[in-house]
Structures are given as C-alpha cells and as structure tokens.
Scaffold this motif. Structure first.
Motif, PDB file in Angstrom:
ATOM      1  N   GLU A 223      -5.443 -13.410  -7.259  1.00 17.60           N
ATOM      2  CA  GLU A 223      -4.842 -12.158  -7.730  1.00 17.60           C
ATOM      3  C   GLU A 223      -3.721 -12.440  -8.724  1.00 17.60           C
ATOM      4  OE1 GLU A 223      -4.749  -9.156  -8.145  1.00 17.60           O
ATOM      5  OE2 GLU A 223      -6.399  -8.466  -6.930  1.00 17.60           O
ATOM      6  N   LYS A 224      -3.396 -11.433  -9.514  1.00 16.32           N
ATOM      7  CA  LYS A 224      -2.227 -11.501 -10.375  1.00 16.32           C
ATOM      8  C   LYS A 224      -0.991 -11.265  -9.532  1.00 16.32           C
ATOM      9  CE  LYS A 224      -0.416  -7.995 -10.353  1.00 16.32           C
ATOM     10  NZ  LYS A 224       0.146  -7.083  -9.298  1.00 16.32           N
TER      11      LYS A 224
ATOM     12  N   HIS B 122       0.141 -17.394  -3.151  1.00 13.49           N
ATOM     13  CA  HIS B 122      -0.958 -17.651  -4.097  1.00 13.49           C
ATOM     14  C   HIS B 122      -1.157 -19.148  -4.333  1.00 13.49           C
ATOM     15  CE1 HIS B 122      -1.009 -13.409  -6.173  1.00 13.49           C
ATOM     16  NE2 HIS B 122      -1.064 -13.348  -4.854  1.00 13.49           N
TER      17      HIS B 122
ATOM     18  N   LEU C  48      -6.643  -4.636  10.776  1.00 18.58           N
ATOM     19  CA  LEU C  48      -7.262  -4.591   9.445  1.00 18.58           C
ATOM     20  C   LEU C  48      -8.539  -5.424   9.419  1.00 18.58           C
ATOM     21  CD1 LEU C  48      -4.815  -5.113   6.415  1.00 18.58           C
ATOM     22  CD2 LEU C  48      -6.400  -3.247   6.838  1.00 18.58           C
TER      23      LEU C  48
ATOM     24  N   ALA D 293      -5.872 -12.789  -2.131  1.00 17.71           N
ATOM     25  CA  ALA D 293      -5.190 -11.517  -2.396  1.00 17.71           C
ATOM     26  C   ALA D 293      -4.015 -11.371  -1.426  1.00 17.71           C
ATOM     27  CB  ALA D 293      -6.180 -10.361  -2.264  1.00 17.71           C
ATOM     28  N   LEU D 294      -3.186 -12.395  -1.425  1.00 16.80           N
ATOM     29  CA  LEU D 294      -2.041 -12.468  -0.515  1.00 16.80           C
ATOM     30  C   LEU D 294      -0.755 -12.136  -1.270  1.00 16.80           C
ATOM     31  CD1 LEU D 294      -3.057 -15.837   1.154  1.00 16.80           C
ATOM     32  CD2 LEU D 294      -2.947 -13.611   2.314  1.00 16.80           C
TER      33      LEU D 294
ATOM     34  N   LYS E  70       5.795  -0.377  -1.810  1.00 15.74           N
ATOM     35  CA  LYS E  70       6.182  -0.836  -0.461  1.00 15.74           C
ATOM     36  C   LYS E  70       7.638  -1.283  -0.378  1.00 15.74           C
ATOM     37  CE  LYS E  70       1.370  -1.894   0.121  1.00 15.74           C
ATOM     38  NZ  LYS E  70       0.322  -2.813  -0.237  1.00 15.74           N
TER      39      LYS E  70
ATOM     40  N   ASN F  59       2.580 -12.737  -3.281  1.00 16.92           N
ATOM     41  CA  ASN F  59       2.670 -13.715  -4.372  1.00 16.92           C
ATOM     42  C   ASN F  59       3.081 -15.121  -3.935  1.00 16.92           C
ATOM     43  OD1 ASN F  59       2.116 -11.429  -5.785  1.00 16.92           O
ATOM     44  ND2 ASN F  59       4.131 -11.224  -6.756  1.00 16.92           N
TER      45      ASN F  59
ATOM     46  N   ASP G 123      -6.986 -12.295   7.588  1.00 20.00           N
ATOM     47  CA  ASP G 123      -5.722 -11.555   7.497  1.00 20.00           C
ATOM     48  C   ASP G 123      -4.952 -11.774   8.801  1.00 20.00           C
ATOM     49  OD1 ASP G 123      -4.804  -8.999   5.442  1.00 20.00           O
ATOM     50  OD2 ASP G 123      -3.710  -9.214   7.346  1.00 20.00           O
ATOM     51  N   LEU G 124      -3.638 -11.702   8.712  1.00 20.54           N
ATOM     52  CA  LEU G 124      -2.826 -11.823   9.929  1.00 20.54           C
ATOM     53  C   LEU G 124      -2.960 -10.575  10.788  1.00 20.54           C
ATOM     54  CD1 LEU G 124       0.529 -13.270   8.487  1.00 20.54           C
ATOM     55  CD2 LEU G 124      -1.293 -14.514   9.674  1.00 20.54           C
TER      56      LEU G 124
ATOM     57  N   TRP H 151       7.470  -7.184   1.088  1.00 22.70           N
ATOM     58  CA  TRP H 151       7.507  -8.430   0.295  1.00 22.70           C
ATOM     59  C   TRP H 151       7.635  -8.158  -1.205  1.00 22.70           C
ATOM     60  CZ3 TRP H 151       4.014  -9.526  -3.485  1.00 22.70           C
ATOM     61  CH2 TRP H 151       2.774  -8.866  -3.446  1.00 22.70           C
ATOM     62  N   PHE H 152       7.122  -7.020  -1.698  1.00 22.89           N
ATOM     63  CA  PHE H 152       7.177  -6.730  -3.144  1.00 22.89           C
ATOM     64  C   PHE H 152       8.613  -6.709  -3.673  1.00 22.89           C
ATOM     65  CE2 PHE H 152       2.839  -5.025  -2.711  1.00 22.89           C
ATOM     66  CZ  PHE H 152       2.277  -5.365  -3.934  1.00 22.89           C
TER      67      PHE H 152
ATOM     68  N   ASN I  51      -7.789  -7.701 -13.695  1.00 21.62           N
ATOM     69  CA  ASN I  51      -8.809  -6.657 -13.629  1.00 21.62           C
ATOM     70  C   ASN I  51      -8.659  -5.568 -14.685  1.00 21.62           C
ATOM     71  OD1 ASN I  51      -6.504  -6.332 -11.920  1.00 21.62           O
ATOM     72  ND2 ASN I  51      -7.405  -4.507 -11.032  1.00 21.62           N
TER      73      ASN I  51
ATOM     74  N   GLY J 155      -5.304  -6.237   1.831  1.00 23.99           N
ATOM     75  CA  GLY J 155      -4.761  -5.045   1.178  1.00 23.99           C
ATOM     76  C   GLY J 155      -5.608  -4.833  -0.068  1.00 23.99           C
ATOM     77  N   MET J 156      -5.153  -5.391  -1.188  1.00 21.85           N
ATOM     78  CA  MET J 156      -5.963  -5.394  -2.421  1.00 21.85           C
ATOM     79  C   MET J 156      -7.284  -6.132  -2.199  1.00 21.85           C
ATOM     80  SD  MET J 156      -6.153  -4.361  -5.450  1.00 21.85           S
ATOM     81  CE  MET J 156      -7.129  -4.723  -6.912  1.00 21.85           C
TER      82      MET J 156
ATOM     83  N   HIS K 132      -0.098  -7.088 -15.896  1.00 21.05           N
ATOM     84  CA  HIS K 132      -1.366  -6.444 -16.258  1.00 21.05           C
ATOM     85  C   HIS K 132      -1.422  -6.139 -17.751  1.00 21.05           C
ATOM     86  CE1 HIS K 132      -3.300  -5.730 -12.421  1.00 21.05           C
ATOM     87  NE2 HIS K 132      -2.275  -5.089 -11.922  1.00 21.05           N
TER      88      HIS K 132
HETATM   89  N1  LIG Z   1      -4.986  -6.468  -9.488  1.00 19.57           N
HETATM   90  C1  LIG Z   1      -4.441  -5.357  -9.047  1.00 19.57           C
HETATM   91  O1  LIG Z   1      -4.610  -4.274  -9.587  1.00 19.57           O
HETATM   92  C2  LIG Z   1      -3.565  -5.442  -7.823  1.00 19.57           C
HETATM   93  C3  LIG Z   1      -3.172  -4.302  -7.118  1.00 19.57           C
HETATM   94  C4  LIG Z   1      -2.391  -4.452  -5.970  1.00 19.57           C
HETATM   95  C5  LIG Z   1      -2.003  -5.720  -5.567  1.00 19.57           C
HETATM   96  N2  LIG Z   1      -2.383  -6.808  -6.287  1.00 19.57           N
HETATM   97  C6  LIG Z   1      -1.978  -8.167  -5.888  1.00 19.57           C
HETATM   98  O2  LIG Z   1      -2.642  -8.495  -4.673  1.00 19.57           O
HETATM   99  C7  LIG Z   1      -1.799  -9.297  -3.870  1.00 19.57           C
HETATM  100  C8  LIG Z   1      -1.640  -8.618  -2.517  1.00 19.57           C
HETATM  101  O3  LIG Z   1      -1.023  -7.374  -2.726  1.00 19.57           O
HETATM  102  P1  LIG Z   1      -1.295  -6.167  -1.701  1.00 19.57           P
HETATM  103  O4  LIG Z   1      -0.826  -4.930  -2.368  1.00 19.57           O
HETATM  104  O5  LIG Z   1      -2.666  -6.243  -1.202  1.00 19.57           O
HETATM  105  O6  LIG Z   1      -0.276  -6.559  -0.544  1.00 19.57           O
HETATM  106  P2  LIG Z   1      -0.358  -6.113   0.973  1.00 19.57           P
HETATM  107  O7  LIG Z   1       0.945  -6.487   1.576  1.00 19.57           O
HETATM  108  O8  LIG Z   1      -0.851  -4.712   1.082  1.00 19.57           O
HETATM  109  O9  LIG Z   1      -1.525  -7.007   1.575  1.00 19.57           O
HETATM  110  C9  LIG Z   1      -1.376  -8.376   1.790  1.00 19.57           C
HETATM  111  C10 LIG Z   1      -2.180  -8.736   3.034  1.00 19.57           C
HETATM  112  O10 LIG Z   1      -2.051 -10.136   3.235  1.00 19.57           O
HETATM  113  C11 LIG Z   1      -1.914 -10.357   4.633  1.00 19.57           C
HETATM  114  N3  LIG Z   1      -1.234 -11.638   4.855  1.00 19.57           N
HETATM  115  C12 LIG Z   1       0.054 -11.942   4.600  1.00 19.57           C
HETATM  116  N4  LIG Z   1       0.300 -13.233   4.906  1.00 19.57           N
HETATM  117  C13 LIG Z   1      -0.868 -13.756   5.336  1.00 19.57           C
HETATM  118  C14 LIG Z   1      -1.267 -15.045   5.776  1.00 19.57           C
HETATM  119  N5  LIG Z   1      -0.405 -16.055   5.851  1.00 19.57           N
HETATM  120  N6  LIG Z   1      -2.554 -15.225   6.152  1.00 19.57           N
HETATM  121  C15 LIG Z   1      -3.443 -14.203   6.102  1.00 19.57           C
HETATM  122  N7  LIG Z   1      -3.128 -12.958   5.698  1.00 19.57           N
HETATM  123  C16 LIG Z   1      -1.853 -12.740   5.307  1.00 19.57           C
HETATM  124  C17 LIG Z   1      -1.117  -9.179   5.149  1.00 19.57           C
HETATM  125  O11 LIG Z   1      -1.308  -8.989   6.541  1.00 19.57           O
HETATM  126  C18 LIG Z   1      -1.674  -8.044   4.306  1.00 19.57           C
HETATM  127  O12 LIG Z   1      -2.729  -7.376   4.941  1.00 19.57           O
HETATM  128  C19 LIG Z   1      -0.487  -9.442  -4.624  1.00 19.57           C
HETATM  129  O13 LIG Z   1      -0.465 -10.662  -5.297  1.00 19.57           O
HETATM  130  C20 LIG Z   1      -0.499  -8.292  -5.612  1.00 19.57           C
HETATM  131  O14 LIG Z   1       0.205  -8.598  -6.805  1.00 19.57           O
HETATM  132  C21 LIG Z   1      -3.162  -6.688  -7.382  1.00 19.57           C
END
Ligand SMILES: NC(=O)c1ccc[n+]([C@@H]2O[C@H](COP(=O)([O-])OP(=O)(O)OC[C@H]3O[C@@H](n4cnc5c(N)ncnc54)[C@H](O)[C@@H]3O)[C@@H](O)[C@H]2O)c1
Length: 333
Positions: free
Chosen positions: A97-98, A80, A42, A74-75, A163, A77, A37-38, A167-168, A126, A15-16, A185
């Motif tokens: 990631e944060k 992490h 994607l 970037a999974l 979302k 929380n 990624d699962l 999970w959020f 970031n 995702g991120m 942030h």
């Molecule tokens: N720094 C930023 O500006 C920023 C912005 C958005 C999100 N984030 C952080 O990034 C992290 C992810 O957030 P997101 O918005 O991308 O979430 P998301 O749900 O969009 O993406 C998470 C991804 O992880 C995958 N996933 C889940 N479990 C998994 C596993 N066991 N093995 C492999 N892949 C797996 C999912 O399929 C999904 O594609 C969070 O910690 C969020 O806080 C940071």
C-alpha cells in the motif's frame, strides 16, 4: 499455483485490505488463500465474505505457508517495510500500500530485499487505475501535450482527518500526516503523467494548525502535519507544485492535478479536460474516457504470471518517498 493456473494470494491487514481481497476474488487468475489481521472479528467477517480457507493473526505464521505466492501489505505505515521485507525473504511477491514506507531509507531496504529475493515488489498507487487517467497517460505518451514543463497537484480537505487519535495521526506509526497519507496519491499521479523525471532540487513546508485544535477538543493524539506543500524542480527543467491537507480553511475540498505542456494542457479538476490551440482558436475538451482498465491487483497478478514489469514499480514509490522526506526535513529546519 493452483490446478486452474491461479496465483495463490494473501492479504495482510483488512481495513483497506478488503478492497485488495475483493479485487483478487474478482480476478480470473488469482485465488485468495489466506488473510491476516490482529482483529479476529474482522478476520471472521472477511473469511465469510470471500470464502478464504486460511486465517492468521500472525504475519510470521502466514508467511510460513508454502503454497502462498504473493501478498498485499495493507497495514499501518510503520509495518510496510518490516512486513514487506519478511514476505519477500519468504519468497512471496509483494503489493504494498501507499506510502511505500515511513521514509526513503526503509524504501531502499525494501527494494534491496526484492532484488535479492528475485520477487516483484509493486506499489499500490491505485489513483492511476482509472479510465480517465489511463487514457490521459496514453495521450501524453503520444505527444498530445508536447513537453510538460509545469504541473500542479492538489489533495485538499477542509476537515477530513482519518481515524483521529489512531495510528494515522501519530507520527511514530504513520511517518506523517496529510502529505504522506493523501499527498502521495496526487503526487504519484502527477509524476506518472510527467514520466517520473529526475528530481533536481526542492523546497517545502509543513503545518499542524487545525488538527491539534480538533484533537485537543476530543482528547486525542495528533502530532503530524495537517497541511503540507512542496515545490519540485526536475533535471529536465520542469517543475511541480504540490498541496495536501487533511484540515485547512480552504473553500473547496478538491483532488486534482493540472499539466502544462508546450502543445496543450490537461486538468482533472471536476473531470478530465484538455486545453489546445487549433487554427488560432483556444479549444477546451471535456472527456469521459471509457477504456477498460485493470484493477491494480489484477495488474500485479498478471505481471507475476507473465514475468512483465508493473506500471507502478517500487522505484516510483521510492522517488515519492524521497520528496516526502525532503518536505518533512525542511519543516524541521
Ligand atoms: N490506496 C488507498 O486508496 C488507501 C486507502 C486507505 C488506506 N490506505 C493505506 O492502507 C494501509 C492501511 O490503512 P487502513 O485505512 O486500512 O488502516 P486500518 O487501521 O483501518 O487497518 C489496518 C489493519 O491492520 C491490522 N493490523 C495492524 N497491525 C497488524 C499486525 N501486526 N498484524 C496483522 N494485522 C495488523 C489492524 O487490525 C487493522 O485491521 C495504510 O498504509 C494506508 O495508507 C490506502
């Protein structure tokens, strides 16, 4: 390391993680070699987009790749800490990631794992990596504001729950809501400008008022805070006020911080501004700094290749996490 002296990197979670992948792909000294990624659709899309040779649906399998030297985590929380620790134990450097983790206890374990593996664990804070924020940090370090004794940090949304139902908005997977998601942030940015002073004491409150109403109407799960606030006092005498909301009846959704120093002040509300008194007159400056700033990913790679310390060490992630824990603990009382 590849023949061209590039660090071989991987991204876990797309995702991120796409942002991470893009920044690695644009780095002169990094080569994305693996993604995980699962979600197989994607994986296929990102593989095509960034021409990544190896894809995985299992973190464990990806970490078995010997040539892989560093990963972004970037999974969601709750993953992490376990995934970062597994990566560090497998000898990979980690950009996480944060927020750092679900709580400070997990953060401490991550730092211990990095130390015993002798690998870099860097926070992906970031918001620091913008010309305005880098420039302001330089001015503060050169004394432009004098001693900063008070700061205010806001990340306020009127209706902006990410979302909903995923999970959020489920505490077991996120560790919390607005505070741990977006509060981190602006809290990190504000603390960074203040030099990450040592926390002395703090108070806080968390609310869940609007989010549950919206979730109920859509039959979605929501058991986290939609607004949290905190007041932190530091050992050096300074203080900080924080407000973070995903949903609140505020007029203006805004993200900004203000720093009050004994020689000048600064604010990022609506752009960077400095406040000074010159020759007995109050002077306001509006600035649009243009200094070059690396991406967090380029900084991470440089620190690994040069053996230097990152500007976002894991210890900063832990300090932020301790403040979040304290606010959430107070909300339970
Ligand atoms: N720094 C930023 O500006 C920023 C912005 C958005 C999100 N984030 C952080 O990034 C992290 C992810 O957030 P997101 O918005 O991308 O979430 P998301 O749900 O969009 O993406 C998470 C991804 O992880 C995958 N996933 C889940 N479990 C998994 C596993 N066991 N093995 C492999 N892949 C797996 C999912 O399929 C999904 O594609 C969070 O910690 C969020 O806080 C940071």
């Amino acid at each position: 390391m590849s023949k061209q002296g590039k660090l071989k990197v991987g991204v876990i979670g797309l995702g991120m993680g796409r942002f991470h992948l893009n920044n690695y792909a644009q780095s002169e000294n990094a080569e994305p070699v693996a993604i995980c990624d699962l979600n197989e659709d994607l994986l296929a899309e990102r593989q095509k987009e960034f021409d990544v040779p190896h894809t995985f649906t299992s973190v464990e399998k990806m970490l078995e790749m010997d040539e892989l030297e560093a990963v972004s985590v970037a999974l969601p929380n709750f993953l992490h800490a376990p995934v970062s620790i597994a990566a560090l134990k497998a000898g990979k450097h980690v950009l996480v990631e944060k927020p750092m983790a679900m709580n400070a206890e997990e953060g401490r374990k991550m730092i211990r794992a990095a130390k015993s593996a002798d690998r870099l664990l860097m926070m992906h804070f970031n918001y620091r990596f913008s010309p305005a924020h880098f420039w302001l940090k330089k001015q503060i370090e050169s004394g432009a504001l004098g001693d900063i004794y008070f700061a205010k940090a806001f990340y306020k949304r009127r209706r902006g729950i990410p979302k909903l139902g995923g999970w959020f908005t489920q505490k077991k997977q996120s560790g919390g809501g607005a505070l741990i998601d977006i509060g981190v942030h602006i809290l990190d940015l504000t603390l960074w400008m203040m030099g990450y002073p040592e926390v002395k004491e703090m108070s806080g409150a968390s609310f869940s008022k609007i989010g549950p109403q919206i979730a109920r109407a859509q039959n979605k799960k929501f058991d986290v805070d939609d607004l949290s606030t905190g007041f932190v006092k530091f050992r050096n005498g300074a203080a900080l006020f924080l407000e973070a909301s995903w949903a609140s009846n505020t007029g203006t959704p805004e993200t900004y911080a203000e720093w009050y120093g004994d020689k000048g002040g600064a604010s990022t509300q609506g752009g960077l501004k400095l406040f000074h008194e010159i020759g007995g007159e109050q002077v306001d400056s509006t600035l649009q700094p243009t200094i070059a700033v690396q991406t967090p990913q380029q900084h991470f790679v440089d620190c690994i290749l040069k053996g230097t310390q990152p500007i976002c060490p894991a210890e900063h992630g832990l300090t932020v996490q301790k403040i979040l824990d304290a606010i959430y603990d107070q909300a339970k009382k």
